[in-house]
Design an enzyme around this catalytic site. Structure first.
Site, PDB file in Angstrom:
ATOM      1  N   CYS A 118       0.706  -1.362   0.105  1.00 25.76           N
ATOM      2  CA  CYS A 118       0.077   0.031  -0.067  1.00 25.76           C
ATOM      3  C   CYS A 118       0.806   1.096   0.118  1.00 25.76           C
ATOM      4  CB  CYS A 118      -1.068  -0.130   1.023  1.00 25.76           C
ATOM      5  SG  CYS A 118      -1.911  -1.521   1.325  1.00 25.76           S
ATOM      6  N   HIS A 260      -3.569   6.830   2.115  1.00 31.35           N
ATOM      7  CA  HIS A 260      -3.840   5.476   1.817  1.00 31.35           C
ATOM      8  C   HIS A 260      -5.314   5.033   2.178  1.00 31.35           C
ATOM      9  CE1 HIS A 260      -4.316   1.319   0.826  1.00 31.35           C
ATOM     10  NE2 HIS A 260      -3.918   0.964   2.328  1.00 31.35           N
ATOM     11  N   ASN A 290     -10.009  -0.912   0.448  1.00 29.44           N
ATOM     12  CA  ASN A 290      -8.743  -0.742   0.391  1.00 29.44           C
ATOM     13  C   ASN A 290      -8.326  -1.481  -0.892  1.00 29.44           C
ATOM     14  OD1 ASN A 290      -5.843  -1.154   0.687  1.00 29.44           O
ATOM     15  ND2 ASN A 290      -5.852  -1.821   2.765  1.00 29.44           N
TER      16      ASN A 290
END
Ligand code: ACO
Length: 334
Positions: A118, A260, A290
């Site tokens: 990420c 993020h 996500n």
């Protein structure tokens, strides 16, 4: 061969994003694992995620996002010098970036994958900036793309509710004007590696007597959610604080915070620690979950195309995740 202009600045002049059409709502997931819309939404802010099907590909979404970024920037694919694909779900362990290069027709571009989960998009932006600042290259596509629906255990309610699929891209260009990347910090802490993995699981095979090889496959994602949560709310504000100082700014000068998109609670906690008001926090985690390396450029793209982010706005961004790794950057859009 790279040219050797004496260009020193970096600008961010195009963005794009793509995601699968298929959407899975929280209520639908409650048919798969023991969960509820109420639990997922209250703990994470996620309401739905996009998931890819067997006719769709990582390279396809990444190419679509990159084409949009090139169109916005007014740059032809043939003028792209480098393609950095940040991904942890490559369709080919030898790399997926070259497939994108071919699909774009970016014939002169060198293309490679960058794996930092990420944090991958922020690491990609920082990597691209080095080639642009040195004068080696003029136009670099940084793409964040992940299809983690392929790699979650759909029987594990601790992880499967969190992730979704998508791709986002930015076109970074060298400029003789002021450098628009105002500061960055990229970090790793391998001592916490076991908190979040998509690990190879070896199976032993005796090739010839006495010679044992390890063959096998990758396991589904495993995560210690509490540890990653703690790590994120400690490390991310510190990293952003550091780049704010590097840039000679204060948190009041930040127009937009694009973190993020892992969990709304993480975004709220980080913004609070930095004294950045909620209306400056860009969030679309409710709609995508996500999407790993894709989440920052997808959120950026939505905010730019909706007119919220304007040319000249100052953006603080941070990616964090497996490694463990984290990175922060401050840049001016446009
Ligand atoms: N539905 C219902 N209950 C659930 C679910 C679910 N989907 N998942 C877990 N639970 C249960 C647990 O079993 C636990 O039950 P128990 O108390 O009976 O044991 C209870 O809910 C509480 O679980 P917690 O882990 O305490 O929940 P928490 O509030 O910490 O939220 C979460 C969990 C959302 C995973 C959070 O810890 C988090 O967001 N962590 C960070 C994850 C992250 O940011 N990853 C980013 C990097 S991703 C990358 O790099 C690829």
């Amino acid at each position: 061969m790279p040219s050797n202009h004496s260009l020193t600045g970096v600008s961010f002049i195009g963005c794009g994003a793509a995601a699968p059409e298929t959407v899975v709502l929280n209520d639908a997931l409650a048919q798969v694992v023991d969960t509820s819309d109420e639990w997922i939404a209250s703990r994470t802010g996620i309401r739905q995620r996009h998931v890819s099907n067997d006719r769709e590909s990582l390279a396809g979404f990444a190419t679509e996002a990159a084409q949009q970024a090139l169109a916005m920037a007014g740059v032809a694919a043939a003028d792209v010098d480098m393609i950095i694909l940040a991904t942890s779900s490559a369709e080919d362990l030898f790399g997926t970036a070259c497939q994108i290069q071919a699909q774009l027709g970016a014939t002169k571009a060198v293309a490679f994958d960058l794996t930092a989960a990420c944090s991958g998009f922020v690491f990609g932006v920082v990597t691209a900036a080095q080639f642009l600042r040195s004068g080696a290259y003029q136009n670099i596509l940084v793409i964040g793309a992940d299809l983690l629906s392929r790699w979650v255990d759909w029987n594990d309610r601790n992880t499967c509710v969190l992730f979704g699929d998508g791709a986002g891209a930015v076109l970074m260009q060298a400029t003789e004007d002021a450098d628009r990347l105002l500061g960055f910090e990229i970090r790793s802490d391998g001592t916490q590696n076991c908190c979040l993995n998509l690990a190879f699981k070896p199976e032993l095979r005796e090739l010839i007597p006495g010679t044992i090889l390890t063959q096998g496959r990758y396991q589904y994602i495993t995560m210690n959610g509490k540890e990653v949560y703690r790590f994120a709310i400690n490390r991310v504000p510190d990293a952003i604080d550091k780049v704010i100082h590097q840039a000679n700014l204060t948190s009041n000068d930040i127009d937009w915070l694009i973190l993020h998109q892992a969990n709304q609670r993480i975004m709220d906690a980080v913004a609070e620690r930095l004294h950045i008001p909620a209306e400056k926090v860009v969030s679309n985690v409710a709609n995508y979950g996500n999407t790993s390396a894709a989440s920052i450029p997808i959120a950026l793209n939505e905010a730019v195309r909706s007119g919220r982010i304007q040319s000249g706005d100052t953006i603080a961004t941070s990616g964090f995740g497996a490694g463990l790794s984290w990175g922060a950057a401050i840049f001016k859009w446009g």
